[in-house]
Design a protein around this motif. Structure first.
Motif, short mmCIF file in Angstrom:
data_model
loop_
_atom_site.label_atom_id
_atom_site.label_comp_id
_atom_site.label_asym_id
_atom_site.label_seq_id
_atom_site.Cartn_x
_atom_site.Cartn_y
_atom_site.Cartn_z
N PRO A 1 45.65 38.05 51.66
CA PRO A 1 45.51 39.37 52.30
C PRO A 1 46.52 40.35 51.72
N VAL A 2 46.15 41.63 51.68
CA VAL A 2 47.00 42.66 51.07
C VAL A 2 47.33 43.71 52.11
N LEU A 3 48.62 44.04 52.22
CA LEU A 3 49.08 45.17 53.03
C LEU A 3 49.61 46.22 52.07
N HIS A 4 49.02 47.42 52.14
CA HIS A 4 49.40 48.47 51.20
C HIS A 4 50.50 49.35 51.78
N LYS A 5 51.44 49.65 50.94
CA LYS A 5 52.53 50.54 51.35
C LYS A 5 52.01 51.96 51.44
N PRO A 6 52.47 52.73 52.38
CA PRO A 6 53.40 52.32 53.45
C PRO A 6 52.66 51.48 54.51
N VAL A 7 53.24 50.33 54.80
CA VAL A 7 52.64 49.42 55.77
C VAL A 7 52.93 49.93 57.17
N PRO B 1 50.71 30.08 55.10
CA PRO B 1 50.18 31.45 55.15
C PRO B 1 51.03 32.40 54.32
N ALA B 2 50.36 33.35 53.65
CA ALA B 2 51.07 34.29 52.77
C ALA B 2 50.32 35.60 52.72
N ALA B 3 51.03 36.66 52.34
CA ALA B 3 50.45 37.98 52.19
C ALA B 3 51.21 38.74 51.14
N LEU B 4 50.49 39.65 50.45
CA LEU B 4 51.10 40.53 49.45
C LEU B 4 51.26 41.92 50.04
N ILE B 5 52.38 42.56 49.68
CA ILE B 5 52.61 43.96 50.02
C ILE B 5 52.74 44.71 48.71
N THR B 6 51.98 45.79 48.57
CA THR B 6 52.01 46.51 47.30
C THR B 6 51.78 47.98 47.52
N GLY B 7 52.36 48.76 46.61
CA GLY B 7 52.07 50.19 46.59
C GLY B 7 51.11 50.55 45.49
N ASP B 8 50.59 49.53 44.78
CA ASP B 8 49.67 49.74 43.67
C ASP B 8 48.24 49.81 44.21
N THR B 9 47.55 50.92 43.95
CA THR B 9 46.17 51.08 44.44
C THR B 9 45.13 50.83 43.37
N GLY B 10 45.58 50.41 42.18
CA GLY B 10 44.64 50.17 41.10
C GLY B 10 43.79 48.94 41.37
N PRO B 11 42.65 48.83 40.67
CA PRO B 11 41.75 47.70 40.90
C PRO B 11 42.32 46.36 40.44
N ASP B 12 43.27 46.37 39.49
CA ASP B 12 43.81 45.10 38.99
C ASP B 12 44.53 44.34 40.09
N ALA B 13 45.36 45.05 40.84
CA ALA B 13 46.11 44.38 41.92
C ALA B 13 45.16 43.86 42.99
N LEU B 14 44.14 44.65 43.31
CA LEU B 14 43.19 44.22 44.32
C LEU B 14 42.38 43.01 43.85
N ALA B 15 41.99 43.02 42.56
CA ALA B 15 41.23 41.88 42.03
C ALA B 15 42.08 40.62 42.00
N LEU B 16 43.38 40.76 41.68
CA LEU B 16 44.27 39.60 41.67
C LEU B 16 44.40 38.99 43.06
N ALA B 17 44.60 39.84 44.07
CA ALA B 17 44.70 39.33 45.43
C ALA B 17 43.40 38.66 45.87
N ALA C 1 52.12 48.29 63.02
CA ALA C 1 51.09 47.64 63.85
C ALA C 1 50.27 46.66 63.01
N ARG C 2 49.94 47.00 61.78
CA ARG C 2 49.19 46.10 60.92
C ARG C 2 50.02 44.88 60.53
N LEU C 3 51.28 45.12 60.22
CA LEU C 3 52.15 44.00 59.87
C LEU C 3 52.30 43.05 61.05
#
Length: 639
Positions: A616-622, A594-610, A625-627
């Motif tokens: 699954p993607v957790l966006h900063k600030p995480v 199991p793995a997850a990405l944490i990112t502060g990037d809201t652009g579509p490139d990061a979302l498309a890569l994930a 409770a979600r983590l």
């Protein structure tokens, strides 16, 4: 008739009067001829009857029934004779032959106003039998039947003759057929004549209409041939002049359009460049802002687990509220970005609506109490089909919006069945929305009653997210509102059933237990790395943290075992990618790790890569409770 063409109108004017005249004349002459035939048929029957009267007078007087019977039987040889009966003065039958129509009475009074009586099958004639002078004695003639100068002739009986109507009906049918053929011939002839006339009248007009139609489609070189004179000639010349003027105007317009198109293209390119620059700036600013906000949230969460005195606890609450407000703004911006990028995937299934409504009510109860709003959730046993998380976000935003703009009012959430769907309505009696603004409120940062941008009235992103989510889930969204009387938002979702739900297997761990869960963490920001390590350790996780892949692998090997999960920042130092780190760790320790990405990037490139990597993607600030929810799902599958 208003939409009929010239040709159709000419045909109608020519055909209709002729058809009416033909019908009237044919009907009149056919009816007269039928009457004549029937009168002739009746006259023939009357002649037969009179012949029988003359032949039967003496036999009736003498009571010779045999002679009468032979007479009636002989009369049946006449054409069309159906039956004959001779009756006496008292109605007693003296002789009878053939088939008489029982539907007509034998009474002589039936002929008071007519020479015959007719039924469907027969035509009946009744003639009286009078006693002649030779049949009576002289004494009777002189004494009994003479009164003054007037001789009274006694009636001995009646002769009743029934003629068959079959021949008459055949003649009537022939006459009707002849009449119909006459009308049809007149109609065909009239149509041929009218068609010839309409071609001569409508032909030039149709040529003009065709030319105008082609000119209207852009064929400005089209011209109408000049034929005839008078109005048609003037019409053709006017159309040709119009075509020449339109051709000149069209050439000028094409030049202007080309110039405007070039200018518009240039401005569009400038706007696209400006938009790309804005997007790059927002992405960079968002990433740089999310890094410290992420660390701040983690530190606040860890600090909240410590024992603090009352003033410190109050101060922590203020810090938490400020951080949550910032996180709400960043989360809303992130949701808008993900929806616009089209990378948000829905998990549609059947679920009960009541628990969703209860969670929303519990979340909004404090805000409703502060605003003195009565919030009511009508109980329902309904099941819907949607993504329950996204649907709860939709409904939560609508209820929050209703509470915010209904001070000291009422808010009702109710479900109604509509065929195979459920209509969930959020009604309030608040300030309402003017008709001209009902479309604008679904745009970003639009708030009709908040020109000062007060934070307690929201950010102006909730309804924009609602519009995007309902469009993505294909849930119709409706709004009815009247200023001063309130608003009603309605979302329609397909109906579901409890039987459609597949029960999930029971977890092997106690919910919330993260004890012993080995987590590999990769984060190049020292502040965030420290905060994440400290928080996860406080939850009972066995942490292996490092700023890059090489150091992480060394520390995992030193600890002597593979991790249970990998959490990596998306952007790492020296251009490294979190997705690359996860792929390498999985290659070494197991592809199903199991793995997850944490990112502060809201652009579509990061979302498309994930999305491509299935991570699954957790966006900063995480939010902690979600983590923790993510780690709980991972821990539930760890033996």
């Amino acid at each position: 008739m208003k939409n009929w063409g010239v040709r159709a109108r000419v045909l109608l004017v020519a055909v209709l009067p002729m058809l009416v005249v033909a019908l009237l004349l044919t009907a009149f002459y056919t009816s007269s001829r039928i009457d004549d035939v029937e009168q002739a048929h009746a006259a023939r029957g009357k002649a037969y009857a009179r012949q029988l009267v003359a032949a039967s007078e003496y036999a009736v007087f003498s009571g010779n029934h045999d002679a009468l019977q032979k007479l009636t039987e002989a009369s049946l040889a006449e054409e069309g004779m159906a039956g004959v009966i001779i009756i006496d003065l008292f109605g007693e039958t003296l002789a009878r032959s053939g088939q008489l129509d029982e539907d007509i009475a034998l009474a002589r009074e039936l002929l008071a106003e007519s020479d015959y009586v007719s039924s469907k099958r027969t035509l009946r004639v009744i003639e009286p039998i009078y006693a002649g002078q030779a049949s009576l004695g002289t004494e009777l003639n002189d004494e009994a039947f003479r009164s003054g100068s007037k001789v009274l002739t006694p009636t001995l009986g009646n002769v009743v003759v029934d003629l068959s109507r079959s021949a008459l009906d055949a003649q009537r049918r022939d006459l009707l057929r002849t009449g119909m053929l006459t009308v049809l011939a007149a109609l065909v002839g009239t149509l041929l004549l009218a068609t010839s006339m309409s071609r001569g009248v409508s032909g030039p007009i149709r040529r003009v209409a065709d030319a105008v139609s082609r000119i209207g489609k852009g064929q400005f070189d089209q011209r109408v041939p000049i034929v005839g004179g008078g109005s048609l000639r003037m019409l053709a010349e006017g159309v040709n002049e119009m075509a020449e003027e339109l051709a000149g105007m069209h050439a000028q317009m094409r030049g202007r359009i080309s110039e405007a198109t070039a200018e518009l293209r240039e401005r569009k390119e400038e706007a696209e460049r400006a938009n790309m620059a804005k997007s790059r700036f927002l992405a960079a600013a968002s990433h740089d802002l999310r890094q410290p906000m992420h660390a701040l949230g983690l530190f606040i969460s860890e600090l909240s687990q410590c024992r603090l005195d009352a003033p410190s606890r109050h101060l922590l609450g203020q810090i938490t509220a400020s951080a949550e407000a910032m996180e709400d703004l960043l989360d809303s911006l992130l949701d808008i970005s993900r929806l616009d990028a089209g990378v948000l995937q829905a998990s549609v299934r059947a679920f009960p609506l009541q628990p969703v409504l209860e969670r929303i009510a519990a979340t909004q109860r404090a805000a409703a109490s502060d605003a003195r709003v009565t919030l009511r959730i009508r109980h329902t046993d309904a099941w819907g089909v949607s993504d329950p998380v996204l649907f709860e976000r939709i409904l939560g935003n609508l209820v929050s919006n209703a509470v915010r703009y209904s001070p000291a009012g009422k808010v009702l959430v109710a479900c109604r069945r509509r065929g195979d769907t459920w209509r969930i309505e959020v009604r309030d009696n608040g300030i309402g929305i003017p008709q001209h603004a009902q479309e604008n409120i679904f745009q970003e940062f639009v708030q009709l009653q908040n020109p000062e941008r007060s934070r307690d009235k929201g950010l102006g992103l909730g309804l924009a997210i609602v519009r995007r989510l309902t469009a993505m889930l294909d849930h119709p969204l409706e709004l009815r509102s009247t200023p001063g009387r309130g608003s009603a938002f309605a979302v329609t979702i397909p109906a579901g059933r409890r039987e459609d739900v597949v029960d999930a297997p029971a977890p092997e761990r106690e919910p919330g237990d993260l004890g012993g869960l080995r987590v590999a963490l990769v984060e190049d920001d020292p502040l965030v790395l420290s905060a994440m390590h400290s928080l996860l350790t406080s939850w009972g996780c066995d942490m292996v943290a490092a700023p890059d892949l090489e150091l992480l692998v060394d520390r995992l090997n030193a600890r002597g075992g593979a991790p249970n999960a990998i959490i990596s920042d998306h952007r790492l130092a020296r251009g490294a990618s979190g997705a690359e780190v996860i792929r390498e760790v999985r290659r070494r320790y197991g592809e199903d790790l199991p793995a997850a990405l944490i990112t502060g990037d809201t652009g579509p490139d990061a979302l498309a890569l994930a999305e491509r990597e299935g991570l699954p993607v957790l966006h900063k600030p995480v939010r902690p409770a979600r983590l923790r929810a993510l780690l709980n799902r991972i821990a539930a599958n760890v033996d």
